[in-house]
Design a protein around this motif. Structure first.
Motif, PDB file in Angstrom:
ATOM      1  N   TRP A  82       0.821  -1.219   0.000  1.00 13.98           N
ATOM      2  CA  TRP A  82       0.000   0.000   0.000  1.00 13.98           C
ATOM      3  C   TRP A  82       0.855   1.270   0.000  1.00 13.98           C
ATOM      4  O   TRP A  82       0.396   2.338  -0.355  1.00 13.98           O
ATOM      5  CB  TRP A  82      -0.974   0.002   1.181  1.00 13.98           C
ATOM      6  N   ARG A  83       2.122   1.127   0.417  1.00 11.61           N
ATOM      7  CA  ARG A  83       3.058   2.261   0.363  1.00 11.61           C
ATOM      8  C   ARG A  83       4.413   1.679  -0.029  1.00 11.61           C
ATOM      9  O   ARG A  83       4.622   0.458   0.088  1.00 11.61           O
ATOM     10  CB  ARG A  83       3.154   2.976   1.719  1.00 11.61           C
ATOM     11  N   SER A 190      -6.088   7.684   4.039  1.00  9.83           N
ATOM     12  CA  SER A 190      -4.651   7.874   4.275  1.00  9.83           C
ATOM     13  C   SER A 190      -4.002   9.020   3.511  1.00  9.83           C
ATOM     14  O   SER A 190      -2.948   9.512   3.910  1.00  9.83           O
ATOM     15  CB  SER A 190      -3.914   6.576   3.930  1.00  9.83           C
ATOM     16  N   GLN A 194      -0.362  10.624   4.443  1.00 11.56           N
ATOM     17  CA  GLN A 194       0.802  10.174   3.666  1.00 11.56           C
ATOM     18  C   GLN A 194       1.525  11.375   3.043  1.00 11.56           C
ATOM     19  O   GLN A 194       2.757  11.418   3.001  1.00 11.56           O
ATOM     20  CB  GLN A 194       0.358   9.228   2.544  1.00 11.56           C
ATOM     21  N   GLN A 198       5.420  12.267   3.831  1.00 11.19           N
ATOM     22  CA  GLN A 198       6.404  12.276   2.739  1.00 11.19           C
ATOM     23  C   GLN A 198       7.148  13.623   2.705  1.00 11.19           C
ATOM     24  O   GLN A 198       8.370  13.669   2.541  1.00 11.19           O
ATOM     25  CB  GLN A 198       5.696  12.023   1.412  1.00 11.19           C
TER      26      GLN A 198
END
Lengths: 400, 107
Positions: A82-83, A190, A194, A198
């Protein structure tokens, strides 16, 4: 999914990622431990180990039980993560060895000596605040507020946007779970978290002297690349805050439930560090992690095929009567060495010294300034696929 | 069984029969030598199983890794040339008679 097991692996019809399980995992842990050294959990098509010996063995055999295929249920060999995967948590040697060395040095015992006084002063200030309040929420006002008052600054984060930190960590730990509602909802929501994370991982956004800047400085030393550094900072943002919130929350919840232990701590505040450690064993804020088998392997006389997910019940191992005397008793003078609340082996929590420092100075400050600590309202659990802790813990304290 | 002698901060000597293959830290924990804390359980991550090795023995131990060296810089008690982490020293028959001094604090 199992290729012709030598003897049938006992199946247990438990969903360890259900609300009923989270509400009271201990009888389920016992069933899992007693069913056998390895069990089959059909709900999510996986194997589990819940006894101390097997959990410890799996943690300490990273060649057979790898992390690079994900430490959640999702198998990175079959599914897109997912990441972007973590360069440390979701990596195997030799790649892991290099990145791990960088974070180990950034969070070393020598570095803890430097930040110790600042963390202790902040704990005392926070305890002064809650003593003045009298009644407060042990989660929001202490277990969350204290780490938030020290860790983001130690990392070197900007003041703006810190409200994303706890939701981001909650997301990361929910995402290790199966594709249930908790995981799906967390991922659906999310995007803003996220984006924040980042951005904050970039070198220009991290204050000089902080843990984040120290990681980026290893680029100049040639130990990691400029593209790796932000992902390593991300590891601290993912795993460095919420875990300590749950750890301190666990310790407070123990102190409020076990007044005898609280009085022992008051009588000798030097027990604070072990009292925190014992709370980590007793509650196991990080309940589970997965590994993936890299080959056919035998566990307790049962054969498990290659490419199988193994769920390690850290919380069950930490209360296994095969390993612990009176495992269900919270005892602040217990010999806790060897518990797996921080894991074990090459992936053992790299931030364990930060967690212990925060837990110790918080409990020591409470022990010196607070006479009594009592639960004064309904205790509410917070649900997460990996983390065990509370959403609300109404407490009333009196000054010492 | 090799005998390892732990010398407490009050100079009291405690000889313990140790199983070959265990680490000095594991021997201490198993026998309730409380000066050894071993928070990380022997994973070389915490520097709370610090000991001072009796001078005669130091050169007969396996050399320390860079990791152990760095961790010792963070030990709570004073680091000396004889400092080692006891989780990193495995008992062998050759270590029969080894003497280690315990520091007054680990955290």
């Amino acid at each position: 999914m199992v290729t012709a097991p030598s003897t049938a692996i006992p199946g247990v019809d438990i969903d360890p990622f259900s609300i009923a399980f989270f509400d009271d995992p201990f009888p389920h842990h016992e069933r899992l431990r007693e069913a056998g050294p390895v069990v089959r959990l059909d709900t999510w098509n996986l194997h589990g180990v819940a006894r101390y010996a097997e959990v410890h063995a799996v943690l300490n055999d990273p060649q057979t039980f790898c992390s690079s295929r994900g430490v959640g249920l999702s198998d990175f060999a079959k599914e897109k993560p997912w990441r972007p995967p973590s360069l440390i948590l979701e990596a195997d040697p030799p790649a892991h060895t290099r990145t791990r060395a960088v974070l180990s040095r950034v969070l070393s015992p020598a570095v803890m000596k430097q930040v110790r006084d600042g963390f202790a002063a902040a704990a005392e200030a926070k305890v002064d605040e809650i003593v003045a309040m009298g009644s407060f929420d042990g989660v929001a006002d202490l277990a969350e507020a204290y780490p938030l008052s020290v860790f983001p600054d130690a990392l070197g984060l900007k003041k703006e946007g810190r409200e994303h930190l706890i939701p981001y960590a909650g997301l990361v730990f929910n995402a290790f779970g199966p594709p249930n509602e908790l995981r799906q909802q967390a991922i659906d929501r999310s995007a803003p978290h996220q984006a924040y994370v980042q951005e904050q991982c970039q070198r220009e956004n991290l204050a000089p002297g902080g843990f984040g800047a120290c990681i980026h400085a290893r680029v100049d030393a040639g130990e990691i690349t400029a593209t790796e550094a932000p992902l390593l900072v991300r590891s601290l943002l993912s795993a460095g805050l919420d875990t300590t919130v749950y750890g301190i929350g666990a310790a407070l919840y123990c102190m409020a439930r076990f007044p005898g232990e609280w009085q022992r701590l008051r009588a000798d505040p030097s027990l604070a560090r072990n009292a925190f450690e014992e709370a980590v064993r007793f509650e196991s804020p990080v309940q589970t992690f997965f590994r993936t088998t890299t080959r056919e392997v035998e566990i307790g006389g049962h054969t498990i095929g290659e490419g199988e997910k193994i769920l390690m019940f850290l919380g069950a191992a930490n209360r296994d009567p095969r390993r612990w005397h009176e495992p269900d008793r919270y005892d602040i003078t217990r010999q806790t060495s060897g518990h797996v609340g921080f894991g074990s082996g090459i992936h053992m929590c790299v931030g364990q010294l930060v967690a212990r420092l925060e837990g110790e100075v918080m409990l020591a400050a409470l022990a010196r300034r607070v006479a009594s600590i009592e639960i004064s309202g309904p205790v509410k659990r917070r649900y997460n696929n990996t983390l065990r802790g509370l959403d609300s813990l109404p407490l009333t304290v009196t000054a010492a | 069984m090799p005998t390892i002698t732990f010398v407490h901060p009050d100079h009291r000597s405690e000889p313990i029969d140790a199983a070959v293959g265990d680490s000095i830290m594991q021997v201490a924990i198993a026998h309730g030598v409380t000066e050894i804390v071993a928070e990380c359980g022997g994973n070389a991550m915490c520097a709370t199983c610090h000991v001072y090795v009796d001078g005669d023995w130091l050169g007969r131990l396996p050399a320390m890794t860079a990791d152990e060296d760095a961790l010792l810089d963070g030990a709570a008690a004073e680091r000396r040339p004889t400092s080692r982490l006891s989780c990193q020293i495995k008992i062998t028959p050759e270590l029969d008679g080894l003497v280690v001094m315990l520091p007054d604090r680990q955290v």
